[in-house]
Write a protein that holds these residues in place. Structure first.
Motif, PDB file in Angstrom:
ATOM      1  N   ASN A 178      51.446  41.119  38.440  1.00 54.83           N
ATOM      2  CA  ASN A 178      51.332  39.971  39.329  1.00 54.83           C
ATOM      3  C   ASN A 178      50.079  40.108  40.182  1.00 54.83           C
ATOM      4  OD1 ASN A 178      51.786  38.394  41.927  1.00 54.83           O
ATOM      5  ND2 ASN A 178      53.564  37.739  40.735  1.00 54.83           N
ATOM      6  N   SER A 179      49.356  39.012  40.375  1.00 58.83           N
ATOM      7  CA  SER A 179      48.097  39.066  41.122  1.00 58.83           C
ATOM      8  C   SER A 179      48.297  39.529  42.559  1.00 58.83           C
ATOM      9  CB  SER A 179      47.406  37.690  41.117  1.00 58.83           C
ATOM     10  OG  SER A 179      48.238  36.706  41.720  1.00 58.83           O
ATOM     11  N   GLN A 180      49.531  39.401  43.076  1.00 63.40           N
ATOM     12  CA  GLN A 180      49.804  39.852  44.442  1.00 63.40           C
ATOM     13  C   GLN A 180      49.967  41.366  44.524  1.00 63.40           C
ATOM     14  OE1 GLN A 180      49.647  37.506  46.847  1.00 63.40           O
ATOM     15  NE2 GLN A 180      49.256  36.042  45.181  1.00 63.40           N
ATOM     16  N   LYS A 238      46.495  35.429  33.406  1.00 63.78           N
ATOM     17  CA  LYS A 238      47.224  36.663  33.672  1.00 63.78           C
ATOM     18  C   LYS A 238      46.291  37.852  33.917  1.00 63.78           C
ATOM     19  CE  LYS A 238      51.239  35.292  30.901  1.00 63.78           C
ATOM     20  NZ  LYS A 238      52.144  35.669  29.787  1.00 63.78           N
TER      21      LYS A 238
END
Length: 603
Positions: free
Chosen positions: A401-403, A418
């Protein structure tokens, strides 16, 4: 005294196998007979056995502070055995040979042989005029050009590859010697090596553990987990592998290779390696000493194997076999890096001989067919079937996840889609693995594949090719892959870090002025062709890959009618972005005093 002890240890230990030598492979030359190769005490900017793209660095580099023309000095009594020139590699070089000790000094990247041996420089010019101007290699009769220790043999330059510096090697009959082995050349620094991290891998450890290192006191480091907790002990069983990442500051800002390393268990040394000697056949076998999928050349980060690695690359070595110890037994480990002066840095932790059932698997499982690996969604594939693979483990491809990524994506490069993390367990490979990413849509020109190198904490370029619905790419390192859109233009600025004159006065070409302008780009990368004009007319230039800059050579005879020249330039990147116009107003007033009568006239 410390260096003397270090040398005695070096004579006993074989560089690549850790076995005792029957006899030293280093010639028994009195250490005080080997002198410094320059007239000033220059810092080392590149050290012996550093990892390179295709092999190991076989000498030491010495700073020349951006200036060509410093004298190079004979390191011992001998004669010039060979001279050579090529446009790449060593450039202009010479070999100084000692018949008494069968030892060679190789000096590379020279500007000329303009030293005390005047006829040698005349010979160089004659060969280039009469023969092939692109290169030559010439063996000289023994004793024709004799030289005493300290005599000037030539001038430093930047021929071949690299920005101006002196590259020095010591070659014996059976291999190459680290120049820092000799007391007059080693740098006598007081700063111990820097430890960055420790990588721990085990047969029964679900996933490798990467621990960061922080210096507590000089030379003493503590280890921390990815959550920031102090790491002091771990329960393990079976064979374990330890790799340490770090480098050595000597007297320059450069991150250099260390001189040696040690692993001690309960106070007893179980593994030692010295980077003091390298057999000729081992120059291309960097996998023996480094985790080549995590080590990096630019910027330099070295992940050292703290164990002997197989020369054939098929079998993975190990640091410690815990099956040879009693259950519940506690082992105190010290892992250390050393420099040529004897300074040492260490980390400490305890291994308890038992399996830790609490270790969780943070990496997702992947589909695997032979040495072909796929992400769970089937979009990303990495094929290692055509490269040499060591170890019986696997490559892990995990969607992140980018977070939760441990880095920041640069502004102006929005994420498209992604992010996948690539990591390994009990596996490494040598060469370029092949990757495919099926995005399912035509790729706009601004979108490119980006790679974040987790070992050095920076974005690095990755070899890629656009396809109708995605990318194919080559993979040699571990990290994160993603698609970003390049919305930022490239840059072009004058190079200010170079000295005012690239050459010292005695070798400088007085007829021409050289200007360098650096190219840069945050995103897809700059193109090496620019739009450049002087006084509104297109003007030729040359791209310098070492400086990542264009070089503009201007005849000084232009000052006769033009007190000022207006240079304008634009740079381009691969996403179609164009830089703001760069303007440089060049004053020619000071050139008149430097012109020679032999300079060509250009109106």
């Amino acid at each position: 005294m410390r260096f003397s002890h270090l040398r005695n240890l070096a004579v006993l230990l074989f560089f690549s196998s850790g076995l005792l030598w029957g006899e030293s492979k280093i010639p028994d030359i009195p250490l005080d007979e080997v002198g410094f190769p320059l007239p000033y005490y220059s810092p080392v900017s590149g050290t012996f056995a550093e990892i390179r793209n295709h092999n190991l660095h076989l000498g030491s580099d010495f700073k020349s502070y951006g200036l060509n023309g410093h004298s190079i000095l004979a390191t011992f009594d001998g004669y010039i055995e060979e001279i050579s020139y090529s446009k790449t590699g060593y450039g202009l070089s010479l070999n100084l040979y000692s018949p008494k000790y069968k030892l060679k000094s190789k000096y590379a990247h020279l500007h000329s042989f303009g030293g005390s041996l005047n006829d040698l420089e005349l010979l160089r010019r004659a060969i280039l005029l009469m023969g092939d101007p692109t290169g030559f290699q010439l063996k000289l009769p023994p004793g024709m050009f004799a030289a005493k220790k300290g005599v000037s043999l030539g001038k430093t330059g930047e021929s071949g590859s690299g920005i101006s510096h002196l590259h020095l090697e010591f070659r014996a009959e059976k291999g190459i010697i680290n120049p820092l082995y000799f007391p007059e050349i080693h740098q006598k620094d007081k700063t111990p090596p820097t430890i960055l991290s420790l990588y721990l891998e085990g047969d029964h450890l679900e996933n490798p553990i990467l621990l960061s290192a922080k210096e507590k006191t000089k030379g003493k480091y503590e280890l921390y987990t990815d959550k920031g907790d102090l790491f002091e002990s771990i329960a393990l069983t079976g064979k374990i592998r330890i790799r340490m990442s770090g480098y050595d500051f000597i007297r320059s800002r450069n991150k250099n290779n260390v001189y040696g390393m040690d692993l001690a268990v309960n106070g007893k040394t179980t593994f030692t390696r010295n980077f003091d000697f390298l057999a000729y056949e081992d120059g291309s076998k960097k996998h023996q000493f480094y985790d080549i999928n995590r080590s990096s050349l630019a910027p330099p980060v070295y992940f050292y194997h703290m164990y002997e690695q197989s020369k054939n690359f098929k079998e993975e070595g190990f640091s410690l076999d815990l099956d040879g110890y009693k259950p519940k037994e506690k082992l105190s480990l010290e892992v250390s890096l050393r420099d040529a002066t004897g300074n040492k840095s260490s980390v400490y932790f305890t291994v308890i001989h038992e399996k830790d059932e609490k270790v969780s698997d943070r990496l997702s499982k992947n589909k695997k067919t032979g040495n072909i690996y796929n992400s769970l969604d089937g979009k990303l594939t990495v094929d290692l079937s055509k490269v040499e693979v060591s170890g019986e483990g696997s490559l892990q491809i995990t969607e992140i996840n980018s977070q939760n990524i441990p880095f920041k994506i640069p502004s102006g490069l929005p994420l498209k889609g992604k992010i996948y993390q690539l990591d390994t367990k009990k596996l490494s490979w040598k060469g370029e693995g092949s990757g495919e990413w099926n995005l399912g849509y035509p790729i706009p020109i601004k979108e490119s594949l980006y790679f974040y190198d987790s070992s050095i904490g920076k974005f690095q370029s990755i070899t890629q090719k656009r396809k109708s619905n995605g990318f194919s790419f080559k993979l040699t390192k571990l990290g994160f892959v993603m698609v970003l859109s390049d919305e930022t233009p490239p840059t072009i600025f004058p190079m200010t870090s170079l000295a005012r004159y690239i050459e010292l006065p005695e070798i400088r070409n007085q007829c021409f002025e050289e200007r360098y302008y650096v190219l840069g780009d945050t995103g897809s990368g700059f193109r090496t062709n620019v739009e450049l004009t002087i006084d509104g007319q297109s003007y030729p230039y040359e791209y310098d890959p070492d400086r990542r800059a264009i070089r503009v050579t201007i005849p000084k005879s232009l000052q006769k009618e033009r007190p000022y020249l207006l240079l304008e330039a634009k740079a381009f990147d691969f996403a179609g972005n164009v830089s703001e116009p760069f303007v440089d107003l060049i004053s020619t007033r000071g050139w008149k005093e430097e012109l020679q009568a032999s300079c060509p006239v250009m109106e």
